[in-house]
Design an enzyme around this catalytic site. Structure first.
Site, short mmCIF file in Angstrom:
data_model
loop_
_atom_site.label_atom_id
_atom_site.label_comp_id
_atom_site.label_asym_id
_atom_site.label_seq_id
_atom_site.Cartn_x
_atom_site.Cartn_y
_atom_site.Cartn_z
N HIS A 1 0.85 -1.20 0.00
CA HIS A 1 0.00 0.00 0.00
C HIS A 1 0.87 1.24 0.00
O HIS A 1 1.84 1.33 0.76
CB HIS A 1 -0.95 0.03 1.20
CG HIS A 1 -0.28 -0.23 2.51
ND1 HIS A 1 0.12 -1.47 2.92
CD2 HIS A 1 0.10 0.63 3.50
CE1 HIS A 1 0.70 -1.39 4.10
NE2 HIS A 1 0.71 -0.12 4.47
N HIS B 1 1.18 5.16 0.81
CA HIS B 1 0.55 6.20 1.64
C HIS B 1 0.62 7.53 0.90
O HIS B 1 1.70 7.91 0.41
CB HIS B 1 1.31 6.39 2.95
CG HIS B 1 1.25 5.23 3.91
ND1 HIS B 1 0.42 5.23 5.01
CD2 HIS B 1 1.92 4.05 3.94
CE1 HIS B 1 0.60 4.09 5.69
NE2 HIS B 1 1.50 3.37 5.06
P1 5GP Z 1 1.85 0.36 7.29
O1 5GP Z 1 2.46 0.63 8.62
O2 5GP Z 1 1.59 -1.12 7.07
O3 5GP Z 1 2.57 1.00 6.16
O4 5GP Z 1 0.45 1.10 7.31
C1 5GP Z 1 -0.77 0.47 7.52
C2 5GP Z 1 -1.83 1.55 7.53
O5 5GP Z 1 -3.09 0.93 7.43
C3 5GP Z 1 -1.84 2.37 8.81
O6 5GP Z 1 -1.67 3.75 8.49
C4 5GP Z 1 -3.20 2.10 9.43
O7 5GP Z 1 -3.78 3.24 10.01
C5 5GP Z 1 -4.01 1.62 8.22
N1 5GP Z 1 -5.05 0.67 8.56
C6 5GP Z 1 -4.91 -0.44 9.34
N2 5GP Z 1 -6.07 -1.11 9.40
C7 5GP Z 1 -6.95 -0.43 8.63
C8 5GP Z 1 -8.33 -0.64 8.29
O8 5GP Z 1 -8.97 -1.60 8.72
N3 5GP Z 1 -8.91 0.27 7.45
C9 5GP Z 1 -8.23 1.33 6.96
N4 5GP Z 1 -8.89 2.16 6.15
N5 5GP Z 1 -6.93 1.57 7.26
C10 5GP Z 1 -6.30 0.70 8.08
#
Ligand code: 5GP
Length: 139
Positions: free
Chosen positions: A98, A100
Site C-alpha cells: 500500500h 501512503h
Molecule cells: P503500514 O504501517 O503497514 O505502512 O500502514 C498500515 C496503515 O493501514 C496504517 O496507516 C493504518 O492506520 C491503516 N489501517 C490499518 N487497518 C486499517 C483498516 O482496517 N482500514 C483502513 N482504512 N486503514 C487501516
C-alpha cells in the site's frame, strides 16, 4: 488468511473508498496522519513491492499519479509525502502493498522522508562505487 485490505477490496469490511478500477483501489486511512491520508493498493494481495508484477505495478503508479493531486486539492494541502513501508523492518504493518499519500501543510511540524534514519552512514568513495555497481548489475 486474507489481509485486512483484501477484506476491504472484497467489501467484507467497510472503508471510505475514494477510487477503484480493475486492479487497484484507494481508500482513506483509518488512523490518518493528516486529513485526507489515503492508501493506494493493488486489489490482489502482494506483500511487498518486489512481489508485484510489472503490469500491476504500472497500474498502481498510475493510480497514485491520479490520486496525489486529487487528495491535495480535496484538503487544500500544500504538498504530500508519498511513501511505501516496504517490509516489516521498514515499519510495514499490513502485509499487503500500500502506498501512503499523506497531505502536508506548511508548518505542520512533520519531517521529510530523511527523518526515517537516525543519521547518514559514513561511506567512502570506494564503498559508494561498490554499492552502485551491485545495484546496477541487478537492475
Ligand atoms: P503500514 O504501517 O503497514 O505502512 O500502514 C498500515 C496503515 O493501514 C496504517 O496507516 C493504518 O492506520 C491503516 N489501517 C490499518 N487497518 C486499517 C483498516 O482496517 N482500514 C483502513 N482504512 N486503514 C487501516
Amino acid at each position: 488468511m486474507s489481509s485486512i485490505f483484501t477484506k476491504i477490496v472484497e467489501g467484507e469490511i467497510p472503508a471510505r473508498v475514494v477510487y477503484e478500477d480493475e486492479t487497484t483501489m484507494a481508500f482513506l486511512d483509518a488512523n490518518p496522519l493528516a486529513p485526507g491520508h489515503t492508501l493506494v493498493v493493488p486489489k490482489a494481495e502482494y506483500e511487498r513491492l518486489n512481489d508485484v508484477p510489472p503490469d500491476v505495478a504500472a497500474d498502481l503508479y498510475a493510480t497514485l499519479h491520479e490520486l496525489v493531486p486529487a487528495v491535495e486539492e480535496a484538503v487544500d494541502a500544500d504538498a504530500t509525502t508519498v511513501a511505501f513501508n516496504n517490509g516489516e523492518a521498514a515499519g510495514q504493518e499490513v502485509p499487503h502493498v500500500h502506498g501512503h499519500i499523506v497531505p502536508r501543510f506548511e508548518g505542520d511540524g512533520g519531517g521529510p522522508i530523511h527523518a526515517i534514519a537516525p543519521g547518514s552512514p559514513d561511506l567512502s568513495d570506494d564503498e559508494l562505487d561498490g554499492i552502485a555497481d551491485e545495484i546496477e548489475s541487478r537492475a
